[in-house]
Scaffold this motif. Structure first.
Motif, mmCIF file in Angstrom:
data_model
loop_
_atom_site.group_PDB
_atom_site.id
_atom_site.type_symbol
_atom_site.label_atom_id
_atom_site.label_comp_id
_atom_site.label_asym_id
_atom_site.label_seq_id
_atom_site.Cartn_x
_atom_site.Cartn_y
_atom_site.Cartn_z
ATOM 1 N N LEU A 53 0.815 -1.212 0.000
ATOM 2 C CA LEU A 53 0.000 0.000 0.000
ATOM 3 C C LEU A 53 0.853 1.268 0.000
ATOM 4 C CD1 LEU A 53 -2.723 -1.106 2.583
ATOM 5 C CD2 LEU A 53 -2.835 -1.188 0.082
ATOM 6 N N ALA A 54 2.152 1.091 0.171
ATOM 7 C CA ALA A 54 3.095 2.204 0.131
ATOM 8 C C ALA A 54 4.465 1.648 -0.229
ATOM 9 C CB ALA A 54 3.140 2.931 1.481
ATOM 10 N N SER A 55 5.343 2.533 -0.701
ATOM 11 C CA SER A 55 6.700 2.131 -1.073
ATOM 12 C C SER A 55 7.695 2.665 -0.057
ATOM 13 C CB SER A 55 7.061 2.675 -2.457
ATOM 14 O OG SER A 55 6.255 2.124 -3.456
ATOM 15 N N PRO A 56 8.736 1.907 0.244
ATOM 16 C CA PRO A 56 9.760 2.416 1.170
ATOM 17 C C PRO A 56 10.542 3.569 0.564
ATOM 18 C CG PRO A 56 10.432 0.292 0.233
ATOM 19 C CD PRO A 56 9.019 0.526 -0.203
ATOM 20 N N VAL A 57 11.033 4.440 1.414
ATOM 21 C CA VAL A 57 11.911 5.527 0.975
ATOM 22 C C VAL A 57 13.263 4.966 0.557
ATOM 23 C CG1 VAL A 57 13.113 7.609 1.751
ATOM 24 C CG2 VAL A 57 10.732 7.214 2.423
ATOM 25 N N ALA A 58 13.701 3.950 1.292
ATOM 26 C CA ALA A 58 14.956 3.271 0.974
ATOM 27 C C ALA A 58 14.781 1.795 1.282
ATOM 28 C CB ALA A 58 16.108 3.863 1.780
ATOM 29 N N GLY A 59 15.597 0.962 0.649
ATOM 30 C CA GLY A 59 15.501 -0.470 0.857
ATOM 31 C C GLY A 59 14.518 -1.113 -0.114
ATOM 32 N N GLU A 60 14.237 -2.386 0.126
ATOM 33 C CA GLU A 60 13.434 -3.160 -0.822
ATOM 34 C C GLU A 60 12.565 -4.169 -0.100
ATOM 35 O OE1 GLU A 60 15.131 -4.843 -4.725
ATOM 36 O OE2 GLU A 60 15.077 -6.605 -3.389
ATOM 37 N N ILE A 61 11.382 -4.414 -0.667
ATOM 38 C CA ILE A 61 10.501 -5.493 -0.224
ATOM 39 C C ILE A 61 10.390 -6.471 -1.385
ATOM 40 C CG2 ILE A 61 8.190 -6.107 0.570
ATOM 41 C CD1 ILE A 61 7.995 -3.244 1.692
ATOM 42 N N ALA A 62 10.549 -7.762 -1.102
ATOM 43 C CA ALA A 62 10.553 -8.768 -2.159
ATOM 44 C C ALA A 62 9.608 -9.911 -1.815
ATOM 45 C CB ALA A 62 11.967 -9.311 -2.375
ATOM 46 N N LEU A 63 8.886 -10.386 -2.823
ATOM 47 C CA LEU A 63 8.031 -11.556 -2.707
ATOM 48 C C LEU A 63 8.674 -12.691 -3.489
ATOM 49 C CD1 LEU A 63 5.221 -12.779 -1.860
ATOM 50 C CD2 LEU A 63 4.419 -12.093 -4.128
ATOM 51 N N LYS A 64 9.079 -13.736 -2.776
ATOM 52 C CA LYS A 64 9.753 -14.891 -3.384
ATOM 53 C C LYS A 64 10.890 -14.459 -4.315
ATOM 54 C CE LYS A 64 5.779 -16.778 -4.609
ATOM 55 N NZ LYS A 64 4.750 -17.749 -5.090
ATOM 56 N N GLY A 65 11.665 -13.493 -3.836
ATOM 57 C CA GLY A 65 12.850 -13.051 -4.550
ATOM 58 C C GLY A 65 12.623 -11.954 -5.566
ATOM 59 N N ARG A 66 11.376 -11.580 -5.825
ATOM 60 C CA ARG A 66 11.070 -10.524 -6.798
ATOM 61 C C ARG A 66 10.727 -9.229 -6.065
ATOM 62 N NH1 ARG A 66 6.496 -12.112 -10.810
ATOM 63 N NH2 ARG A 66 7.197 -10.138 -11.751
ATOM 64 N N ALA A 67 11.419 -8.157 -6.417
ATOM 65 C CA ALA A 67 11.169 -6.874 -5.772
ATOM 66 C C ALA A 67 9.751 -6.404 -6.065
ATOM 67 C CB ALA A 67 12.167 -5.834 -6.270
ATOM 68 N N VAL A 68 9.066 -5.933 -5.040
ATOM 69 C CA VAL A 68 7.699 -5.433 -5.199
ATOM 70 C C VAL A 68 7.733 -4.144 -6.003
ATOM 71 C CG1 VAL A 68 5.677 -4.533 -3.987
ATOM 72 C CG2 VAL A 68 6.899 -6.518 -3.082
ATOM 73 N N ASP A 69 6.951 -4.123 -7.081
ATOM 74 C CA ASP A 69 6.890 -2.965 -7.978
ATOM 75 C C ASP A 69 5.436 -2.515 -8.076
ATOM 76 O OD1 ASP A 69 7.001 -1.095 -9.974
ATOM 77 O OD2 ASP A 69 7.795 -2.435 -11.521
ATOM 78 N N LEU A 70 5.106 -1.449 -7.349
ATOM 79 C CA LEU A 70 3.716 -0.998 -7.294
ATOM 80 C C LEU A 70 3.200 -0.516 -8.641
ATOM 81 C CD1 LEU A 70 3.539 0.964 -3.906
ATOM 82 C CD2 LEU A 70 3.396 -1.483 -4.326
ATOM 83 N N ALA A 71 4.101 -0.158 -9.554
ATOM 84 C CA ALA A 71 3.677 0.347 -10.871
ATOM 85 C C ALA A 71 3.401 -0.776 -11.871
ATOM 86 C CB ALA A 71 4.739 1.281 -11.432
ATOM 87 N N ASN A 72 3.774 -2.009 -11.518
ATOM 88 C CA ASN A 72 3.600 -3.153 -12.411
ATOM 89 C C ASN A 72 2.286 -3.849 -12.075
ATOM 90 O OD1 ASN A 72 3.682 -5.721 -13.657
ATOM 91 N ND2 ASN A 72 5.924 -5.755 -13.606
ATOM 92 N N ARG A 73 1.245 -3.611 -12.864
ATOM 93 C CA ARG A 73 -0.095 -4.107 -12.541
ATOM 94 C C ARG A 73 -0.142 -5.635 -12.546
ATOM 95 N NH1 ARG A 73 -4.645 -0.915 -15.820
ATOM 96 N NH2 ARG A 73 -5.919 -2.186 -14.403
ATOM 97 N N GLY A 74 0.537 -6.254 -13.508
ATOM 98 C CA GLY A 74 0.551 -7.704 -13.568
ATOM 99 C C GLY A 74 1.213 -8.314 -12.346
ATOM 100 N N PHE A 75 2.362 -7.742 -11.954
ATOM 101 C CA PHE A 75 3.040 -8.237 -10.761
ATOM 102 C C PHE A 75 2.181 -8.030 -9.523
ATOM 103 C CE2 PHE A 75 5.448 -7.351 -6.929
ATOM 104 C CZ PHE A 75 6.211 -8.504 -6.809
ATOM 105 N N MET A 76 1.547 -6.859 -9.401
ATOM 106 C CA MET A 76 0.759 -6.580 -8.200
ATOM 107 C C MET A 76 -0.472 -7.474 -8.107
ATOM 108 S SD MET A 76 2.525 -4.554 -6.462
ATOM 109 C CE MET A 76 1.309 -4.381 -5.151
#
Length: 250
Positions: A53-76
Motif C-alpha cells: 500500500l506504500a513504497s519504502p523511501v529506501a531499501g526493498e521489499i521482495a516476494l519470493k525473490g522478486r522486488a515489489v513494484d507498485l507500478a507493475n499491474r501484472g506483478f501486483m
C-alpha cells in the motif's frame, strides 16, 4: 523457502519524520511470524508496506525473490493473490450493504483467480466453521466473532500463501479470541501467517518466529521459544512483564 522479505527498509511520512529505520526481516514458508510492539512502534506502517500500500523511501521489499513494484499491474495482481489481510475490527472491515457471499467472493473476481465463486465461497465458509446459508445473509446478522470468521474466509478464498493479520482478536471478548486463535492455528497448516500485535502472549500461541519493534527499529528477532526463554533486549523484557496471558493456555 523465503516468501516475503524486507531488506534495509526505511520509511517516513515527511521530512524528518522517519517511522521505520533500516528494518530487515524474512518470512519463511511454514514459519509463522509475529511482529510485536507498542503503539507508535511502526507496526501499522510496516503492515502497509508489506501489503504493497506504500513504497519504502529506501531499501526493498521482495516476494519470493522478486522486488515489489507498485507500478507493475501484472506483478501486483500476482502479489495480491499471494497475500491477503485480516484487519482488527470486524465491524468496520465488512461492507454492510453486501451479502456475505459478495464480500467473500470479491477477491475471486478482482484478482481474476479463475475459481468458481460458489464452490470457493462454500469451501471458505466451511473452513472457518460457518454454515453454507451464511452466504445469503448480511454482516449485521452476525456476532463479532462470526464477522471475524467472515473476514478470514474472505482472506483465504483466493488461496493465498500468506495472511497478514493485524490485531486480529483485540476487538473481541476473551472466549471469542480463543476460538479465533484456534481457527488461525488450524489454517496455518496450509498458509503462512504474519501476526501483527502488541501482545506477545497472543503471537506466542501461533508463531514460530518473533520480531520486536520499538520506535521504528527491530530491537530483537529470532525463534519465538528462544526469545521468550532468554530475552536479550530490555524493551522485550518490559513487554513480557506487562503482557497478560490467556488463562486457557497457561
Amino acid at each position: 523457502m523465503t516468501l516475503l522479505e524486507m531488506k534495509n527498509v526505511t520509511f517516513g511520512y515527511g521530512r524528518g519524520q522517519r517511522v521505520l529505520d533500516d528494518v530487515s526481516l524474512k518470512l519463511e514458508a511454514g514459519r509463522n511470524l509475529g511482529i510485536v510492539g507498542e503503539s507508535g512502534s511502526g507496526k501499522t506502517t510496516m503492515l502497509r508496506l508489506l501489503l504493497g500500500l506504500a513504497s519504502p523511501v529506501a531499501g526493498e521489499i521482495a516476494l519470493k525473490g522478486r522486488a515489489v513494484d507498485l507500478a507493475n499491474r501484472g506483478f501486483m495482481r500476482d502479489f495480491r493473490r499471494s497475500m491477503q489481510a485480516v484487519f482488527q475490527d470486524p465491524y468496520s472491515s465488512l461492507d454492510p450493504r453486501q451479502s456475505v457471499f459478495d464480500i467473500i467472493a470479491e477477491p475471486i473476481w478482482s484478482l481474476k483467480t479463475g475459481l468458481d465463486p460458489k464452490q470457493a465461497v462454500a469451501e471458505a465458509l466451511a473452513s472457518v466453521g460457518l454454515p453454507a446459508d451464511a452466504a445469503s445473509r448480511y454482516p449485521h446478522e452476525f456476532s463479532g466473532g462470526q464477522r471475524q470468521r467472515i473476514a478470514i474466509a474472505r482472506a483465504i478464498v483466493s488461496r493465498p500463501e500468506i495472511i497478514l493479520a493485524d490485531e486480529v482478536v483485540s476487538a473481541l471478548d476473551l472466549s471469542t479470541r480463543v476460538r479465533i486463535v484456534e481457527l488461525l492455528k488450524e489454517l496455518s497448516n496450509t498458509v503462512t501467517l504474519v501476526l501483527v500485535s502488541h501482545d506477545i502472549s497472543l503471537v506466542a500461541l501461533l508463531c514460530e518466529e518473533l520480531v520486536i519493534l520499538e520506535r521504528g527499529r527491530i530491537v530483537e528477532s529470532g525463534p519465538m521459544r528462544e526469545i521468550l526463554a532468554n530475552p536479550q533486549n530490555a524493551y522485550t523484557r518490559k513487554l513480557l512483564a506487562s503482557t497478560p496471558r490467556f488463562p486457557e493456555y497457561d
